[in-house]
Design an enzyme around this catalytic site. Sequence first.
Site, PDB file in Angstrom:
ATOM      1  N   ASP A  32      26.779   0.684  29.340  1.00 37.20           N
ATOM      2  CA  ASP A  32      26.514   1.404  28.097  1.00 37.20           C
ATOM      3  C   ASP A  32      27.774   1.930  27.425  1.00 37.20           C
ATOM      4  O   ASP A  32      28.866   1.886  28.005  1.00 37.20           O
ATOM      5  CB  ASP A  32      25.530   2.559  28.359  1.00 37.20           C
ATOM      6  N   ASN A  52      17.111  12.996  35.054  1.00 34.53           N
ATOM      7  CA  ASN A  52      15.776  12.704  34.501  1.00 34.53           C
ATOM      8  C   ASN A  52      15.286  11.297  34.873  1.00 34.53           C
ATOM      9  O   ASN A  52      14.283  10.835  34.346  1.00 34.53           O
ATOM     10  CB  ASN A  52      15.783  12.865  32.970  1.00 34.53           C
ATOM     11  N   HIS A  62      16.962   8.433  34.394  1.00 32.45           N
ATOM     12  CA  HIS A  62      17.437   7.304  33.577  1.00 32.45           C
ATOM     13  C   HIS A  62      18.388   6.422  34.374  1.00 32.45           C
ATOM     14  O   HIS A  62      19.038   6.878  35.313  1.00 32.45           O
ATOM     15  CB  HIS A  62      18.056   7.775  32.244  1.00 32.45           C
ATOM     16  N   GLU A  87      16.299   5.924  28.784  1.00 32.96           N
ATOM     17  CA  GLU A  87      15.769   7.267  28.970  1.00 32.96           C
ATOM     18  C   GLU A  87      14.246   7.222  29.183  1.00 32.96           C
ATOM     19  O   GLU A  87      13.584   6.293  28.710  1.00 32.96           O
ATOM     20  CB  GLU A  87      16.072   8.106  27.723  1.00 32.96           C
TER      21      GLU A  87
HETATM   22  P1  PGA Z   1      26.742  10.970  36.674  1.00 33.61           P
HETATM   23  O1  PGA Z   1      25.759  10.252  35.685  1.00 33.61           O
HETATM   24  O2  PGA Z   1      27.301   9.914  37.561  1.00 33.61           O
HETATM   25  O3  PGA Z   1      27.804  11.575  35.786  1.00 33.61           O
HETATM   26  O4  PGA Z   1      25.949  11.990  37.421  1.00 33.61           O
HETATM   27  C1  PGA Z   1      24.816   9.367  36.172  1.00 33.61           C
HETATM   28  C2  PGA Z   1      23.930   8.897  35.058  1.00 33.61           C
HETATM   29  O5  PGA Z   1      23.677   9.667  34.115  1.00 33.61           O
HETATM   30  O6  PGA Z   1      23.470   7.756  35.114  1.00 33.61           O
END
Ligand code: PGA
Length: 247
Positions: free
Chosen positions: A67, A136, A138, A143
Amino acid sequence: MNVIIVRDYDELSKKAAQIVANEIKKKPNLVLGLATGSTPLGMYRELVKLYKKGEVDFSQVITFNLDEYVGLSPSDKNSYHYYMYENFFKHINIPQQNIHIPDGAAENIEEECRRYDEKIMKHQRIDMQVLGIGTNGHIGFNEPGDELITTTHVTKLAEETRKANARFFESLDKVPQYAITMGLGTIMKAKKILLLASGKSKAKIISELLGDESVSTKVPASFLLIHPDVTCIFDEEAASLIKGRGE
Ligand code: PGA
């Protein structure tokens, strides 16, 4: 899912790097899907170490990132382009033309999404996709919602995601509202998936993921339950609420 629980973040990073390096040894032109955020930083650091020791060669590896924020140019310090070059690509021998990251500053974003999928399709599918997980549920920036989109698309970031990622920005209002993300279909078509989670903040979602056998668009990571080849590496903190592990 094959779940590996390690002591801490350092072990998680080493284990993840080892797994990726082994895949590259087996297939030097591995099509490798990559993630950003805090979780894979240690894995990149370890892969750079292995490269410097001559234990892994990236000269034929092809990468596709999950992304990118819409509106941030590749030179923006908060872009995932910048992150990937600073933390990984500039330290290894991957040829520039083998690196793919969606362009969040493209004039025509829809066209950019289509082009991105076409580039992935040229290789048929991703051999190994590295994933983090949001609090959450995702994966990539897919999302939770009423539906999930299979192909690369523009997504509105959940407020929970913007808040979680605000730590990288000057303030919450500087966190972009939109991102380009690889879709669930592309992720699910990857031959192998490596899911990483570290720290207490991930304990709840990990226990929900492993404690429930149903699949729901409200927890995009739940789709990984029906993928045939997922390896999870969790540290003790992330695994601390998994049912049956005791405390
Ligand atoms: P993080 O993010 O590695 O910064 O915890 C993970 C994500 O949001 O997929």
